[in-house]
Design a protein around this motif. Structure first.
Motif, mmCIF file in Angstrom:
data_model
loop_
_atom_site.group_PDB
_atom_site.id
_atom_site.type_symbol
_atom_site.label_atom_id
_atom_site.label_comp_id
_atom_site.label_asym_id
_atom_site.label_seq_id
_atom_site.Cartn_x
_atom_site.Cartn_y
_atom_site.Cartn_z
ATOM 1 N N ASP A 194 0.731 -1.405 -0.220
ATOM 2 C CA ASP A 194 0.061 -0.121 0.027
ATOM 3 C C ASP A 194 0.861 1.194 0.025
ATOM 4 O OD1 ASP A 194 -2.174 -1.514 -0.128
ATOM 5 O OD2 ASP A 194 -2.574 -1.643 1.919
ATOM 6 N N MET A 195 2.037 1.489 0.198
ATOM 7 C CA MET A 195 3.072 2.233 0.055
ATOM 8 C C MET A 195 3.833 1.960 -1.306
ATOM 9 S SD MET A 195 5.360 1.682 3.363
ATOM 10 C CE MET A 195 7.051 2.630 3.053
ATOM 11 N N MET A 196 3.590 1.150 -1.997
ATOM 12 C CA MET A 196 4.236 1.010 -3.421
ATOM 13 C C MET A 196 3.519 1.359 -4.476
ATOM 14 S SD MET A 196 5.949 -2.880 -2.425
ATOM 15 C CE MET A 196 7.208 -2.749 -3.677
ATOM 16 N N ARG A 197 4.362 1.834 -5.612
ATOM 17 C CA ARG A 197 3.768 2.159 -6.899
ATOM 18 C C ARG A 197 3.437 0.801 -7.544
ATOM 19 N NH1 ARG A 197 3.874 7.044 -8.375
ATOM 20 N NH2 ARG A 197 4.063 6.465 -10.567
ATOM 21 N N THR A 198 2.453 0.097 -7.322
ATOM 22 C CA THR A 198 2.067 -1.148 -7.611
ATOM 23 C C THR A 198 1.825 -1.150 -9.383
ATOM 24 O OG1 THR A 198 -0.090 -1.101 -7.281
ATOM 25 C CG2 THR A 198 1.538 -1.838 -5.479
ATOM 26 N N LYS A 199 1.361 -0.128 -9.860
ATOM 27 C CA LYS A 199 1.319 0.072 -11.309
ATOM 28 C C LYS A 199 2.578 0.181 -12.161
ATOM 29 C CE LYS A 199 -3.624 1.136 -10.787
ATOM 30 N NZ LYS A 199 -4.316 2.308 -10.373
ATOM 31 N N ASP A 200 3.704 0.467 -11.400
ATOM 32 C CA ASP A 200 4.890 0.761 -11.950
ATOM 33 C C ASP A 200 5.591 -0.294 -12.567
ATOM 34 O OD1 ASP A 200 8.130 1.141 -11.901
ATOM 35 O OD2 ASP A 200 7.453 3.261 -11.565
ATOM 36 N N ASP A 201 6.140 -0.153 -13.857
ATOM 37 C CA ASP A 201 6.696 -1.502 -14.765
ATOM 38 C C ASP A 201 7.664 -2.251 -13.686
ATOM 39 O OD1 ASP A 201 5.036 -0.899 -16.999
ATOM 40 O OD2 ASP A 201 6.805 0.317 -18.035
ATOM 41 N N LEU A 202 8.575 -1.215 -13.006
ATOM 42 C CA LEU A 202 9.598 -1.926 -12.113
ATOM 43 C C LEU A 202 8.980 -3.014 -11.055
ATOM 44 C CD1 LEU A 202 12.507 -2.124 -11.221
ATOM 45 C CD2 LEU A 202 12.184 -0.142 -9.769
ATOM 46 N N TYR A 203 7.676 -2.639 -10.591
ATOM 47 C CA TYR A 203 7.101 -3.358 -9.707
ATOM 48 C C TYR A 203 6.752 -4.720 -10.297
ATOM 49 C CZ TYR A 203 3.228 -4.938 -6.598
ATOM 50 O OH TYR A 203 2.502 -5.693 -5.673
ATOM 51 N N LYS A 204 6.363 -4.683 -11.445
ATOM 52 C CA LYS A 204 6.089 -5.740 -12.409
ATOM 53 C C LYS A 204 7.253 -6.722 -12.583
ATOM 54 C CE LYS A 204 1.941 -3.903 -13.815
ATOM 55 N NZ LYS A 204 1.495 -2.447 -14.591
ATOM 56 N N THR A 205 8.165 -5.943 -13.183
ATOM 57 C CA THR A 205 9.419 -6.617 -13.676
ATOM 58 C C THR A 205 9.952 -7.240 -12.334
ATOM 59 O OG1 THR A 205 9.984 -4.930 -15.268
ATOM 60 C CG2 THR A 205 11.793 -6.208 -14.590
ATOM 61 N N LEU A 206 10.144 -6.984 -11.281
ATOM 62 C CA LEU A 206 10.640 -7.611 -10.053
ATOM 63 C C LEU A 206 9.689 -8.415 -9.428
ATOM 64 C CD1 LEU A 206 12.325 -4.376 -8.206
ATOM 65 C CD2 LEU A 206 13.390 -6.126 -9.650
ATOM 66 N N GLY A 207 8.643 -8.890 -9.994
ATOM 67 C CA GLY A 207 7.815 -9.772 -9.603
ATOM 68 C C GLY A 207 7.162 -9.682 -8.008
ATOM 69 N N LEU A 208 7.041 -8.305 -7.855
ATOM 70 C CA LEU A 208 6.800 -7.827 -6.318
ATOM 71 C C LEU A 208 5.057 -8.286 -6.059
ATOM 72 C CD1 LEU A 208 8.705 -4.527 -6.219
ATOM 73 C CD2 LEU A 208 9.096 -7.293 -5.164
ATOM 74 N N GLY A 209 4.366 -8.716 -7.076
ATOM 75 C CA GLY A 209 2.950 -8.838 -6.817
ATOM 76 C C GLY A 209 2.883 -10.277 -6.518
ATOM 77 N N ASN A 210 3.906 -11.032 -6.101
ATOM 78 C CA ASN A 210 3.781 -12.428 -5.756
ATOM 79 C C ASN A 210 3.354 -12.273 -4.430
ATOM 80 O OD1 ASN A 210 4.582 -14.740 -4.407
ATOM 81 N ND2 ASN A 210 6.549 -15.113 -5.369
ATOM 82 N N PRO A 211 2.421 -13.100 -4.025
ATOM 83 C CA PRO A 211 1.599 -12.884 -2.730
ATOM 84 C C PRO A 211 2.416 -13.619 -1.574
ATOM 85 C CG PRO A 211 0.249 -14.535 -4.124
ATOM 86 C CD PRO A 211 1.322 -13.963 -4.882
ATOM 87 N N ASP A 212 3.364 -14.367 -1.961
ATOM 88 C CA ASP A 212 4.270 -15.105 -1.074
ATOM 89 C C ASP A 212 5.193 -14.183 -0.332
ATOM 90 O OD1 ASP A 212 2.999 -17.524 -1.285
ATOM 91 O OD2 ASP A 212 4.470 -18.052 -2.560
ATOM 92 N N LEU A 213 5.461 -12.966 -0.905
ATOM 93 C CA LEU A 213 6.378 -11.815 -0.587
ATOM 94 C C LEU A 213 5.907 -11.154 1.106
ATOM 95 C CD1 LEU A 213 7.518 -10.215 -3.761
ATOM 96 C CD2 LEU A 213 8.760 -12.105 -2.214
ATOM 97 N N ASP A 214 6.561 -11.255 2.072
ATOM 98 C CA ASP A 214 6.187 -10.519 3.223
ATOM 99 C C ASP A 214 6.402 -8.978 3.266
ATOM 100 O OD1 ASP A 214 8.854 -10.460 3.835
ATOM 101 O OD2 ASP A 214 8.652 -12.192 5.452
ATOM 102 N N ASN A 215 6.117 -8.288 4.358
ATOM 103 C CA ASN A 215 6.234 -7.025 4.326
ATOM 104 C C ASN A 215 7.822 -6.556 4.372
ATOM 105 O OD1 ASN A 215 3.632 -6.029 4.201
ATOM 106 N ND2 ASN A 215 3.271 -6.318 6.285
ATOM 107 N N ASP A 216 8.689 -7.545 5.074
ATOM 108 C CA ASP A 216 10.083 -7.284 5.130
ATOM 109 C C ASP A 216 10.750 -7.344 3.801
ATOM 110 O OD1 ASP A 216 9.973 -7.124 7.848
ATOM 111 O OD2 ASP A 216 10.475 -9.085 8.445
ATOM 112 N N ALA A 217 10.134 -8.409 2.920
ATOM 113 C CA ALA A 217 10.782 -8.456 1.549
ATOM 114 C C ALA A 217 10.332 -7.138 0.797
ATOM 115 C CB ALA A 217 10.215 -9.652 0.708
ATOM 116 N N LEU A 218 9.070 -6.748 0.848
ATOM 117 C CA LEU A 218 8.736 -5.509 0.064
ATOM 118 C C LEU A 218 9.430 -4.468 0.502
ATOM 119 C CD1 LEU A 218 5.078 -6.431 0.190
ATOM 120 C CD2 LEU A 218 6.526 -6.643 -1.872
#
Length: 118
Positions: A59-83
């Motif tokens: 919720d404090m990330m630019r989730t629509k940014d290409d970088l977010y998608k490129t890095l695979g940060l939408g993976n639900p297994d990632l916890d807050n520390d990883a994000l």
């Protein structure tokens, strides 16, 4: 003495410029952190996350940014520390603007969200 207000700011962003203008119109002098030039470290990001009171760091990330998608940060297994580590490594992922004041923080999208801290 540090400012009571800290604005995490990107001058190329219209919402960020609007937040800065709002503070200036209220006569509020904030410490302006150009976070792309001087990125916050992981501890600072963890503090901001806590002050925002969010359940997910997404919720404090630019989730629509290409970088977010490129890095695979939408993976639900990632916890807050990883994000938060991803934001620390890639500050462009940080949503903007973020205003911190008196132990609380708000994301200025829309700018009216900042009113609660003023």
């Amino acid at each position: 003495m540090p400012s009571e207000f800290i604005l995490y700011h990107n001058n190329r962003c219209s919402k960020s410029r609007a937040a800065l203008a709002l503070l200036q119109a209220r006569g509020i002098e904030a410490e302006v952190v150009h976070y792309l030039d001087t990125p916050p470290d992981l501890a600072t990001l963890e503090s901001i996350f806590q002050k925002l009171g969010l359940a997910s760091a997404r919720d404090m990330m630019r989730t629509k940014d290409d970088l977010y998608k490129t890095l695979g940060l939408g993976n639900p297994d990632l916890d807050n520390d990883a994000l938060l580590r991803a934001i620390a490594e890639h500050p462009a992922l940080l949503e903007r603007p973020i205003l911190v004041h008196d132990g609380k923080a708000a994301i200025g999208r829309p700018t009216e969200n900042l009113e609660a801290l003023l």
